[in-house]
Design a protein around this motif. Structure first.
Motif, short mmCIF file in Angstrom:
data_model
loop_
_atom_site.label_atom_id
_atom_site.label_comp_id
_atom_site.label_asym_id
_atom_site.label_seq_id
_atom_site.Cartn_x
_atom_site.Cartn_y
_atom_site.Cartn_z
N GLU A 137 66.08 15.18 -0.79
CA GLU A 137 65.28 14.70 -1.91
C GLU A 137 63.88 15.30 -1.85
N GLY A 138 63.60 16.20 -2.79
CA GLY A 138 62.29 16.85 -2.83
C GLY A 138 62.38 18.32 -2.48
N ARG A 139 61.22 18.95 -2.47
CA ARG A 139 61.18 20.38 -2.12
C ARG A 139 61.39 20.54 -0.62
N CYS A 140 62.29 21.43 -0.26
CA CYS A 140 62.59 21.62 1.17
C CYS A 140 61.44 22.39 1.84
N LEU A 141 60.92 21.82 2.91
CA LEU A 141 59.75 22.40 3.59
C LEU A 141 60.10 23.73 4.26
N ALA A 142 59.17 24.67 4.20
CA ALA A 142 59.33 25.94 4.93
C ALA A 142 58.96 25.71 6.40
N THR A 143 59.43 26.60 7.25
CA THR A 143 59.21 26.46 8.70
C THR A 143 57.71 26.32 9.03
N GLU A 144 56.88 27.17 8.40
CA GLU A 144 55.43 27.13 8.72
C GLU A 144 54.84 25.79 8.28
N GLU A 145 55.36 25.22 7.19
CA GLU A 145 54.84 23.92 6.75
C GLU A 145 55.17 22.83 7.78
N ILE A 146 56.37 22.91 8.34
CA ILE A 146 56.77 21.92 9.35
C ILE A 146 55.86 22.05 10.57
N GLU A 147 55.56 23.27 10.94
CA GLU A 147 54.66 23.47 12.10
C GLU A 147 53.29 22.84 11.81
N ARG A 148 52.84 23.00 10.56
CA ARG A 148 51.53 22.41 10.20
C ARG A 148 51.61 20.88 10.24
N ILE A 149 52.75 20.33 9.80
CA ILE A 149 52.91 18.87 9.81
C ILE A 149 52.91 18.36 11.26
N ARG A 150 53.65 19.05 12.13
CA ARG A 150 53.62 18.68 13.57
C ARG A 150 52.18 18.66 14.07
N ASP A 151 51.42 19.72 13.72
CA ASP A 151 50.02 19.77 14.16
C ASP A 151 49.22 18.63 13.55
N GLY A 152 49.60 18.24 12.31
CA GLY A 152 48.93 17.11 11.65
C GLY A 152 49.16 15.81 12.41
N PHE A 153 50.39 15.60 12.89
CA PHE A 153 50.68 14.40 13.69
C PHE A 153 49.81 14.40 14.95
N VAL A 154 49.68 15.57 15.55
CA VAL A 154 48.90 15.66 16.81
C VAL A 154 47.42 15.40 16.51
N ARG A 155 46.90 16.10 15.50
CA ARG A 155 45.47 15.97 15.16
C ARG A 155 45.15 14.51 14.79
N SER A 156 46.02 13.90 13.96
CA SER A 156 45.76 12.53 13.51
C SER A 156 45.82 11.55 14.68
N SER A 157 46.72 11.79 15.62
CA SER A 157 46.85 10.89 16.76
C SER A 157 45.62 11.00 17.65
N LEU A 158 45.12 12.22 17.81
CA LEU A 158 43.93 12.39 18.66
C LEU A 158 42.69 11.81 17.95
N LEU A 159 42.67 11.88 16.62
CA LEU A 159 41.58 11.22 15.87
C LEU A 159 41.68 9.71 16.02
N ALA A 160 42.92 9.20 16.06
CA ALA A 160 43.10 7.74 16.26
C ALA A 160 42.48 7.34 17.60
N GLU A 161 42.67 8.17 18.61
CA GLU A 161 42.06 7.87 19.91
C GLU A 161 40.53 7.94 19.81
N GLU A 162 40.04 8.95 19.08
CA GLU A 162 38.58 9.08 18.91
C GLU A 162 38.01 7.87 18.17
N ALA A 163 38.80 7.33 17.26
CA ALA A 163 38.34 6.14 16.50
C ALA A 163 38.32 4.90 17.39
N GLY A 164 39.02 4.97 18.52
CA GLY A 164 38.99 3.82 19.45
C GLY A 164 40.29 3.03 19.50
N ALA A 165 41.31 3.50 18.76
CA ALA A 165 42.62 2.81 18.82
C ALA A 165 43.15 2.89 20.25
N ASP A 166 43.99 1.92 20.61
CA ASP A 166 44.56 1.91 21.97
C ASP A 166 45.79 2.80 22.07
#
Ligand SMILES: Cc1cc2nc3c(=O)[nH]c(=O)nc-3n(C[C@H](O)[C@H](O)[C@H](O)COP(=O)(O)O)c2cc1C
Length: 385
Positions: free
Chosen positions: A124-153
């Motif tokens: 359902e939806g536009r099928c992601l290209a490989t490079e887009e998936i790599e960017r999304i993986r990096d987004g999960f990592v970046r967002s999680s590290l920002l969560a730590e910077e924000a002070g989340a446990d």
């Protein structure tokens, strides 16, 4: 009830009790996905209410693909708001363990205001290209590290409920570019994402966990054995738990279903109350699998709201039998965010009526809250009728 009030441990974090406030989308962020006052109000109440662990609602790694128009979005621009959210919780209750749920909406994204994308060809939806998936993986990592910077446990790396993370795991994910097909391909987002977050986090105290749907109730979905098979088979999902242990993760939040497709599995209502028994079964299966390998991963159970006051004895029985380590409530946290403290003091609790009001609000893209017991949302909803 004493068992619910026993201290617990998730990774290196001590929890004051075994109550978990499950993630509940409020759809009330400021434009751009920033934390709003209404959002702070919700988490202030949960902190005051005595929940030992609070999992903040789905926070997107991107603004491009969103399930809710006013979803929270994690990026550096919004970081100060997330810091305020953490401060609000910790000021109210310094002992509360606060986890941020990090997600990408993928096929659940709403095309009315964002782009629906998917993993599997023909999905359902536009099928992601490989490079887009790599960017999304990096987004999960970046967002999680920002969560730590924000002070989340810690974080909840969302792999449940039909969102992008869950779509990766499915036997129906037949991608041939290393992001599907084989077990390694289907679990790659979790393996590489968690690996990079572990490597990048500032403190080993930062908790790593994931919410999963043990069985989605669709052909080829999570909890089935093959792309064309609708029947429940938990082998893959139990294997996933063993992988989570290998990845050094601290907890798994066991859920089920896809709210947009099989809501009766995810959130039982009164006419389908018995569905909660499946959640108990999934949680027990998770505990037994992890116990079998001597894992210290903590197991959270879901879908207790429909039981109202009977949830407490059921929760205690699960804890006493060793079938769960923590007990999560979703809709109940909107009906009465003060439940744990009230139970401790012997005060009356406003029990969720499973009226589906909050689910309707979410589907209609309004702010989300309890229309029976929360005066703010009651008025807000009635004014819109
Ligand atoms: C309005 C609403 C919002 C939800 N938002 C989220 C969310 O952000 N992340 C998530 O993993 N689950 C979400 N859920 C699912 C709940 O966390 C929970 O699993 C479900 O409601 C069943 O638990 P309960 O019976 O205690 O409500 C949501 C459910 C509802 C009704």
């Amino acid at each position: 009830m004493n068992l619910l009030f026993e201290k617990g441990r998730i990774g290196r974090c001590e929890t004051a009790n075994r109550f978990v406030a499950q993630p509940m989308e409020g759809n009330c962020a400021e434009p751009g996905g920033a934390v709003s006052d209404l959002c702070l109000r919700k988490y202030r109440s949960l902190a005051r209410g005595g929940w030992g662990t609070i999992v903040a609602e789905a926070i997107s790694v991107t603004s491009d693909s969103l399930a809710r128009k006013n979803a929270l979005v994690m990026n550096r621009r919004n970081l100060d708001g997330f810091k305020r959210l953490v401060d609000t919780v910790k000021t109210e209750n310094p002992d509360a363990v606060l986890l941020f749920q990090i997600t990408h909406s993928g096929p659940v994204s709403n095309p009315l205001f964002s782009e629906r994308v998917c993993v599997s060809p023909g999905g359902e939806g536009r099928c992601l290209a490989t490079e887009e998936i790599e960017r999304i993986r990096d987004g999960f990592v970046r967002s999680s590290l920002l969560a730590e910077e924000a002070g989340a446990d810690g974080i909840d790396f969302k792999m449940c409920h039909g969102y992008l993370g869950a779509e990766f795991l499915r036997p129906a994910n037949t991608r041939a570019d290393g992001w599907g097909g084989s077990w390694e391909g289907r679990t790659r987002l979790l393996r590489e994402g968690i690996g990079a977050i572990r490597a990048g986090r500032r403190s080993e105290r930062f908790v790593l966990g994931s919410r999963i749907s043990m069985y989605e109730g669709i052909r080829g979905g999570c909890g089935t054995a093959a792309a064309d098979d609708p029947v429940e088979d938990l082998s893959d999902m139990l294997r996933l738990l063993r992988l989570m242990d290998e990845l050094g993760m601290d907890y798994v939040n066991v859920s089920a279903g896809i709210p947009a497709k099989t809501p009766v599995i995810t959130r039982p209502v009164r006419s389908s109350e018995l569905m909660h028994l499946h959640h108990l079964r999934y949680t027990r299966a998770a505990k037994r699998t992890l116990a079998g390998i001597g894992s210290s991963i903590q197991v959270f159970g879901s879908a207790y709201s429909v039981l109202r006051e009977r949830a407490v004895p059921v929760a205690c029985e699960m804890l006493a039998r060793g079938d769960a380590d923590f007990i999560g409530w979703g809709r109940q946290t909107l009906a009465d965010p003060f439940m744990p403290g009230k139970l401790l003091r012997g005060e009356a609790v406003d029990y969720c009526a499973s009226c589906s009001g909050c689910s309707r609000m979410m589907i209609e893209q309004t702010h989300v809250g309890c229309i029976l017991f929360d005066e703010h949302y009651k008025t807000y909803w009635n004014e819109r009728r």
